[in-house]
Design an enzyme around this catalytic site. Structure first.
Site, PDB file in Angstrom:
ATOM      1  N   LYS A  12      -8.310  -3.932   4.453  1.00 58.10           N
ATOM      2  CA  LYS A  12      -7.597  -2.313   4.214  1.00 58.10           C
ATOM      3  C   LYS A  12      -9.262  -1.586   4.466  1.00 58.10           C
ATOM      4  O   LYS A  12      -8.507  -0.689   5.080  1.00 58.10           O
ATOM      5  CB  LYS A  12      -7.441  -2.031   3.004  1.00 58.10           C
ATOM      6  CG  LYS A  12      -5.694  -2.665   2.668  1.00 58.10           C
ATOM      7  CD  LYS A  12      -5.987  -1.927   1.699  1.00 58.10           C
ATOM      8  CE  LYS A  12      -4.168  -2.282   1.260  1.00 58.10           C
ATOM      9  NZ  LYS A  12      -3.392  -1.628   0.234  1.00 58.10           N
ATOM     10  N   ASP A  68      -1.653   2.888  -1.427  1.00 59.10           N
ATOM     11  CA  ASP A  68      -0.751   2.063  -1.944  1.00 59.10           C
ATOM     12  C   ASP A  68       0.391   1.853  -0.688  1.00 59.10           C
ATOM     13  O   ASP A  68       1.132   2.760   0.112  1.00 59.10           O
ATOM     14  CB  ASP A  68       0.779   2.645  -2.958  1.00 59.10           C
ATOM     15  CG  ASP A  68       0.315   1.502  -4.292  1.00 59.10           C
ATOM     16  OD1 ASP A  68      -0.435   0.304  -3.694  1.00 59.10           O
ATOM     17  OD2 ASP A  68       1.737   1.387  -4.839  1.00 59.10           O
ATOM     18  N   THR A  69       0.721   0.348  -0.944  1.00 65.63           N
ATOM     19  CA  THR A  69       1.957   0.165   0.388  1.00 65.63           C
ATOM     20  C   THR A  69       2.575  -0.340   0.071  1.00 65.63           C
ATOM     21  O   THR A  69       2.832  -1.187  -1.289  1.00 65.63           O
ATOM     22  CB  THR A  69       1.174  -0.253   2.118  1.00 65.63           C
ATOM     23  OG1 THR A  69       0.668   0.495   1.830  1.00 65.63           O
ATOM     24  CG2 THR A  69       1.666  -0.899   3.028  1.00 65.63           C
ATOM     25  N   PHE A 148      -2.863 -10.120   7.634  1.00 62.66           N
ATOM     26  CA  PHE A 148      -2.705  -9.703   5.940  1.00 62.66           C
ATOM     27  C   PHE A 148      -1.575  -9.721   5.282  1.00 62.66           C
ATOM     28  O   PHE A 148      -0.515  -9.120   6.266  1.00 62.66           O
ATOM     29  CB  PHE A 148      -4.158  -9.601   5.207  1.00 62.66           C
ATOM     30  CG  PHE A 148      -3.746  -8.221   5.143  1.00 62.66           C
ATOM     31  CD1 PHE A 148      -4.004  -7.050   5.965  1.00 62.66           C
ATOM     32  CD2 PHE A 148      -2.964  -7.329   3.965  1.00 62.66           C
ATOM     33  CE1 PHE A 148      -3.778  -5.845   5.908  1.00 62.66           C
ATOM     34  CE2 PHE A 148      -3.515  -6.123   3.879  1.00 62.66           C
ATOM     35  CZ  PHE A 148      -3.667  -5.274   4.945  1.00 62.66           C
ATOM     36  N   TYR A 150       2.649  -9.501   4.150  1.00 62.40           N
ATOM     37  CA  TYR A 150       3.312  -9.685   5.030  1.00 62.40           C
ATOM     38  C   TYR A 150       3.438  -9.462   6.520  1.00 62.40           C
ATOM     39  O   TYR A 150       4.472  -9.670   7.098  1.00 62.40           O
ATOM     40  CB  TYR A 150       4.623  -8.152   4.058  1.00 62.40           C
ATOM     41  CG  TYR A 150       4.292  -8.162   2.789  1.00 62.40           C
ATOM     42  CD1 TYR A 150       5.744  -9.848   2.562  1.00 62.40           C
ATOM     43  CD2 TYR A 150       3.771  -8.115   1.784  1.00 62.40           C
ATOM     44  CE1 TYR A 150       6.004  -9.922   0.994  1.00 62.40           C
ATOM     45  CE2 TYR A 150       4.808  -8.151   0.780  1.00 62.40           C
ATOM     46  CZ  TYR A 150       5.330  -8.830   0.407  1.00 62.40           C
ATOM     47  OH  TYR A 150       5.822  -8.848  -0.796  1.00 62.40           O
ATOM     48  N   LYS A 171      -2.268  -3.978  16.417  1.00 62.34           N
ATOM     49  CA  LYS A 171      -1.837  -3.090  15.144  1.00 62.34           C
ATOM     50  C   LYS A 171      -2.222  -1.574  14.586  1.00 62.34           C
ATOM     51  O   LYS A 171      -1.438  -1.483  14.478  1.00 62.34           O
ATOM     52  CB  LYS A 171      -2.298  -4.209  13.730  1.00 62.34           C
ATOM     53  CG  LYS A 171      -1.576  -4.395  12.542  1.00 62.34           C
ATOM     54  CD  LYS A 171      -2.098  -4.952  11.249  1.00 62.34           C
ATOM     55  CE  LYS A 171      -1.435  -4.411   9.889  1.00 62.34           C
ATOM     56  NZ  LYS A 171      -1.527  -5.176   8.378  1.00 62.34           N
TER      57      LYS A 171
HETATM   58  P1  IMP Z   1      -1.321  -2.688  -1.837  1.00 65.28           P
HETATM   59  O1  IMP Z   1      -1.052  -1.434  -1.693  1.00 65.28           O
HETATM   60  O2  IMP Z   1      -2.695  -2.441  -1.793  1.00 65.28           O
HETATM   61  O3  IMP Z   1      -0.663  -2.543  -3.107  1.00 65.28           O
HETATM   62  O4  IMP Z   1      -0.109  -3.959  -1.416  1.00 65.28           O
HETATM   63  C1  IMP Z   1       0.800  -4.312  -1.986  1.00 65.28           C
HETATM   64  C2  IMP Z   1       1.118  -5.743  -1.251  1.00 65.28           C
HETATM   65  O5  IMP Z   1       1.707  -5.437   0.592  1.00 65.28           O
HETATM   66  C3  IMP Z   1       0.314  -6.611  -1.297  1.00 65.28           C
HETATM   67  O6  IMP Z   1       1.180  -7.637  -0.748  1.00 65.28           O
HETATM   68  C4  IMP Z   1      -0.446  -6.536   0.164  1.00 65.28           C
HETATM   69  O7  IMP Z   1      -0.814  -7.786   0.579  1.00 65.28           O
HETATM   70  C5  IMP Z   1       0.650  -5.980   1.614  1.00 65.28           C
HETATM   71  N1  IMP Z   1       1.131  -4.930   2.535  1.00 65.28           N
HETATM   72  C6  IMP Z   1      -0.346  -3.881   2.647  1.00 65.28           C
HETATM   73  N2  IMP Z   1      -0.217  -3.553   3.188  1.00 65.28           N
HETATM   74  C7  IMP Z   1      -0.270  -4.387   4.102  1.00 65.28           C
HETATM   75  C8  IMP Z   1       0.660  -4.424   6.040  1.00 65.28           C
HETATM   76  O8  IMP Z   1      -0.684  -3.734   6.464  1.00 65.28           O
HETATM   77  N3  IMP Z   1       0.789  -5.587   6.004  1.00 65.28           N
HETATM   78  C9  IMP Z   1       1.256  -6.735   5.620  1.00 65.28           C
HETATM   79  N4  IMP Z   1       1.264  -6.368   4.758  1.00 65.28           N
HETATM   80  C10 IMP Z   1       0.971  -5.470   3.359  1.00 65.28           C
END
Ligand code: IMP
Length: 193
Positions: A12, A68-69, A148, A150, A171
């Site tokens: 990230k 947060d994603t 990475f 998903y 991307k």
């Molecule tokens: P977090 O925001 O780091 O908590 O991510 C939440 C989940 O979403 C994790 O399993 C990350 O691997 C996934 N994730 C976050 N951003 C992306 C992305 O850009 N592509 C694919 N998976 C993502």
């Protein structure tokens, strides 16, 4: 300008550094040798982003942002959403999360989904939020080795490739994180004139 990105995820950090260019120097927690896990105890992306930014701000007292994603899938009622990181259970690998999504969706024809990113920025003791959404569909099986999380099962609208089949710049041109970061950079530029 130096700004701290409250993340332990170097993928990230690298994505964000590539997005903002040379104008901003994005430090990660790794750069500050801070290895503690960040708290994510809430049920919305916004609350988790605030919690992480606040936590890091309290440690270092410098301007910082967190994000947060979540991957939100229509046919699964918005799951995995805020639970995306631990969908298959705590300590499981990203591939396990991907496998669980594919298993839950089965042959469902409705594969509409979106990635949603919420950024919380702490700047001069004010809190700002920026959101980025990218619509797409969930592939029937994983494809691609890049990216990475998903990425191998997410096909953004307007393409036939998964995020994991694209190179980083492809991307970055269209991603949820790009949209949210662009909004943050615009806002920061307005502050610094
Ligand atoms: P977090 O925001 O780091 O908590 O991510 C939440 C989940 O979403 C994790 O399993 C990350 O691997 C996934 N994730 C976050 N951003 C992306 C992305 O850009 N592509 C694919 N998976 C993502």
């Amino acid at each position: 300008m130096k700004i701290l990105f409250a993340t332990q995820n170097q993928h990230k950090r690298d994505e964000v550094q590539a997005l903002v260019g040379h104008q901003f120097n994005i430090l990660s927690l790794h750069d500050l040798h801070f290895t503690a896990e960040l708290p994510e105890t809430h049920e919305t992306l916004q609350e988790n982003a605030l919690e992480k930014a606040l936590f890091v701000h309290q440690q270092f007292s410098i301007d910082c942002f967190s994000e947060d994603t979540g991957l939100e899938i229509d046919a699964l009622g918005g799951a995995p959403g805020v639970y995306s990181a631990r969908y298959a259970g705590a300590g499981k690998k990203p591939q396990d999360n991907v496998a669980k999504v594919l298993q839950e969706l089965g042959d469902n024809d409705n594969r509409n989904a979106h990635f949603r990113t919420v950024i919380c920025l702490f700047y001069h003791n004010e809190t700002q939020y920026f959101e980025g959404i990218v619509n797409g569909t969930i592939a029937k099986e994983p494809a691609g080795e890049k990216g990475f999380g998903y990425d191998p099962i997410f096909i953004p609208e307007g393409t036939a490739l998964t995020f994991a089949q694209m190179n980083a710049s492809e991307k970055n041109d269209i991603s949820h994180r790009r949209i949210a970061i662009d909004k943050m950079i615009l806002w920061l530029n307005q502050q610094v004139g």
